[in-house]
Motif scaffolding. Sequence first.
Motif, short mmCIF file in Angstrom:
data_model
loop_
_atom_site.label_atom_id
_atom_site.label_comp_id
_atom_site.label_asym_id
_atom_site.label_seq_id
_atom_site.Cartn_x
_atom_site.Cartn_y
_atom_site.Cartn_z
N TYR A 399 0.81 -1.21 0.00
CA TYR A 399 0.00 0.00 0.00
C TYR A 399 0.84 1.27 0.00
CZ TYR A 399 -3.79 -3.18 1.23
OH TYR A 399 -4.70 -4.21 1.24
N ARG A 400 2.01 1.22 0.61
CA ARG A 400 2.79 2.45 0.74
C ARG A 400 4.25 2.11 1.01
NH1 ARG A 400 4.24 6.25 4.91
NH2 ARG A 400 4.21 8.40 4.12
N VAL A 401 5.15 2.91 0.44
CA VAL A 401 6.58 2.79 0.69
C VAL A 401 7.12 4.19 0.91
CG1 VAL A 401 8.82 2.08 -0.22
CG2 VAL A 401 6.81 0.70 -0.69
N ALA A 420 7.67 -0.12 4.41
CA ALA A 420 6.67 -0.59 3.45
C ALA A 420 5.49 -1.16 4.21
CB ALA A 420 7.26 -1.64 2.51
N THR A 421 4.30 -0.66 3.90
CA THR A 421 3.07 -1.19 4.50
C THR A 421 2.55 -2.29 3.59
OG1 THR A 421 2.58 0.97 5.46
CG2 THR A 421 0.78 -0.61 5.32
N VAL A 422 2.53 -3.53 4.08
CA VAL A 422 2.24 -4.70 3.27
C VAL A 422 1.08 -5.47 3.90
CG1 VAL A 422 3.17 -6.83 2.27
CG2 VAL A 422 4.66 -4.84 2.58
N GLY A 423 0.16 -5.88 3.07
CA GLY A 423 -0.91 -6.79 3.47
C GLY A 423 -0.62 -8.19 2.96
N VAL A 424 -0.71 -9.19 3.83
CA VAL A 424 -0.41 -10.57 3.51
C VAL A 424 -1.65 -11.41 3.82
CG1 VAL A 424 1.14 -12.52 3.88
CG2 VAL A 424 2.01 -10.18 4.08
N ARG A 425 -2.16 -12.11 2.82
CA ARG A 425 -3.32 -12.99 3.00
C ARG A 425 -2.90 -14.43 2.69
NH1 ARG A 425 -8.67 -11.90 3.02
NH2 ARG A 425 -8.29 -9.83 2.15
N ASN A 426 -3.20 -15.34 3.61
CA ASN A 426 -2.90 -16.76 3.42
C ASN A 426 -4.02 -17.39 2.60
OD1 ASN A 426 -2.11 -19.40 3.55
ND2 ASN A 426 -2.11 -19.55 5.78
N LEU A 427 -3.68 -17.87 1.41
CA LEU A 427 -4.68 -18.44 0.51
C LEU A 427 -4.87 -19.94 0.69
CD1 LEU A 427 -3.55 -16.62 -2.77
CD2 LEU A 427 -5.34 -15.92 -1.17
N THR A 428 -4.09 -20.58 1.55
CA THR A 428 -4.15 -22.02 1.72
C THR A 428 -5.01 -22.38 2.92
OG1 THR A 428 -2.16 -22.09 3.10
CG2 THR A 428 -1.85 -22.18 0.71
N ASN A 429 -5.15 -23.68 3.14
CA ASN A 429 -5.91 -24.19 4.28
C ASN A 429 -5.03 -24.54 5.47
OD1 ASN A 429 -8.30 -24.02 2.76
ND2 ASN A 429 -7.96 -26.05 1.88
N GLU A 430 -3.77 -24.16 5.44
CA GLU A 430 -2.84 -24.46 6.52
C GLU A 430 -2.11 -23.19 6.92
OE1 GLU A 430 -0.23 -27.44 5.12
OE2 GLU A 430 -1.77 -29.02 4.98
N ASP A 431 -1.59 -23.19 8.15
CA ASP A 431 -0.77 -22.07 8.59
C ASP A 431 0.54 -22.04 7.80
OD1 ASP A 431 -2.78 -21.70 10.38
OD2 ASP A 431 -1.70 -22.50 12.12
#
Length: 509
Positions: A399-401, A420-431
Motif C-alpha cells: 500500500y505504501r513505501v 513498506a506497508t504490506v498486506g499478507v493474506r494466506n490463501l491455503t488451508n494451513e498455517d
Amino acid sequence: MPASRRHHRALAVFVNCLGVIAAVPALSPATPRAAAAPAHPAPPPAAAPVALPGAAATPIPTGVPAVPPAVPTSGPAPVRPSMPPVSVAVGASGTPAPGYRIEVRNAGSAPVDTMVRQELPNGSRATTVTGGGRASRPPGMSAGEVTWRLRLPAKSTTTLHTALSVPGPDRSVTAPTCVYGTDGTRPFDCATATWVGAATAPAAQVTAAPAWRRPPVLLAAFTALLVLTAGVVWWAVWRRRRRTAAGGAAPMARGATGGTTAAGASGSAATPTGTPGGGAVHTGAPEGGGVPGLGMPGGAGPVQGGPGRSGPAERGTVYPRTAVPSPASRRRRPPVWLVVGVAAAVLAGVVGAAAWSATQRVAAMDTTKQPTSGAWVGSSVTGALGQPLRETAFEFTVYRVSCGADVLPPSPGGGRPCLATVGVRNLTNEDQTWHGQLQRAYLPSGNWVAADEDATRVANLGRDVFSQPVAAGRRVLLPLVFTMRGDEPPKRLELRSGVFSAGVRVDVA
C-alpha cells in the motif's frame, strides 16, 4: 574356588548393590521417621494457625515428588490480526476525472486519533481534497500523497473525497489508502480502489487466430497434401503398368492357342474318332501323316477307331496341348523419385513446425524476470502499488513505501530505513510461515537488500512477524523495514512465501 566363579560372584554383588542404591530414593521418607519414634514424651500440640482469607494453602509433604505442570509442545502461535476498531473503505467515483470516496469508521466505544494517508500515482496531483486533508510529496518518495489527521468519535463514520488529475487521458488509476495511528507507522486498516474512466475503451483482447491460419496447421495440411498427391500419382502409374503387362500377356496366350489350332487345321478336315461313350473326338492329325515327334511314318502311328469303324488309317490322333506358362507377377515398388519427394516433404514440415514453435517460445520470454520453471514453483506476477498480487501461498498487497529518517529512527548499523506497508493474506488451508531474508527491495542499480528483521520487530512493537505463521485464510497488515545503503529509493519490491516460490514483484518507483 575357581577364579572364574570368583569373578562372577563379585560381579553379582556389584550389580545387587547398584540395584539397592537405585531403589533408595524411591522409599518414602515418612516411613523411617515413623519407625524411629522419640523416647521422651511429645510436647503439647501448639495451637493450629488460623488460615487467613486469601492466604495460599501450604501443600502437605507426602514424600512423593510432585508431577511437573504440563508444558505445551506446540510451536509459536500463528499471527492473527488484532481486529482494530478502525476500518477504511475506498470506492472509485463515476466522475469524468479520477475521484475516490473514502469512508473511515470507528466501531469502538472511545474516540481514536488517526492519520489517513492516500497514495497518489506517479505523475498525478490532487485537485480536490475534503475534510481538511493536505497534499504533499514527502522526501524520499517519487509520488505524492494526501494526509488527514482525524479524531474519530465513537461509533462514527467519516467520509472524505479526493479528485486527481493524471497526464494520460482516460487511463486506469489506482490509489491505495491506509489508516494509521498517530505515529503514522502502525496501520489499522488499508484498502484500495481503481478508477476507470467512462470513455476508457476496454482492453483489446487478443483472440487466437483461426485454425486454418496457424503455421503448424498449414504445414501439417501441406505435408498431408503432398503425401496424398504422391500416393495418387503412384497408384495411377502402378495401374497403368499393370494394364500394360496384362495387354502384353493376352497376345502370347492367344498365339500359343492359335498354333495348336492351326496345326490341327492344316491338311484335310479332322475326322471324328470313336469314344467308348459313342462320342466323337475331332483330332488335328493330318490325313496320311505321322505323329510329329514320335518318329513314325505316316499311317504307322497308333490309330484310335471307334466301334464299328473301318477304313483307311484314322486321322484321329490326339495331340497334347502345350501348357502356356503364366507370366510371373513381380511386386511393384514405388519409384525412387516418389519416395524421395515424400520424405523431403515430411522433413520440411517437421523442421518448419519446430522452428515456428521455438520462435514463439523465444518471443514469449521476458528477460527481466527470473525463471518460473524448473526449481521455481508457480509463475511470477508483477504489479503496482495497491494491486493484490497472488503467488503459490500468499496474496501480497503493497500500500505504501516511504524512506527517510522522519519515518523511522536510523538503524544502529547505519543506513536509511524504508518502511513498506504490506498486506499478507494466506490463501491455503494451513498455517504458513515466511522468512525475512526472502523479502527484498531492489535499487535502480540492480542491487538488493533483504528485510531488516530487527528494525521490522521494532516497527511491530517488539513482535517478530517472521517467527509466527500466518493463520489459514486470514489477512495480516504489517510494516516491513528495509535498510538502504545510500540515498537511492527502492525501485521494486520482491515478496515471496517460500524459498522455491516465484513470488511477486511490485513497482514502487
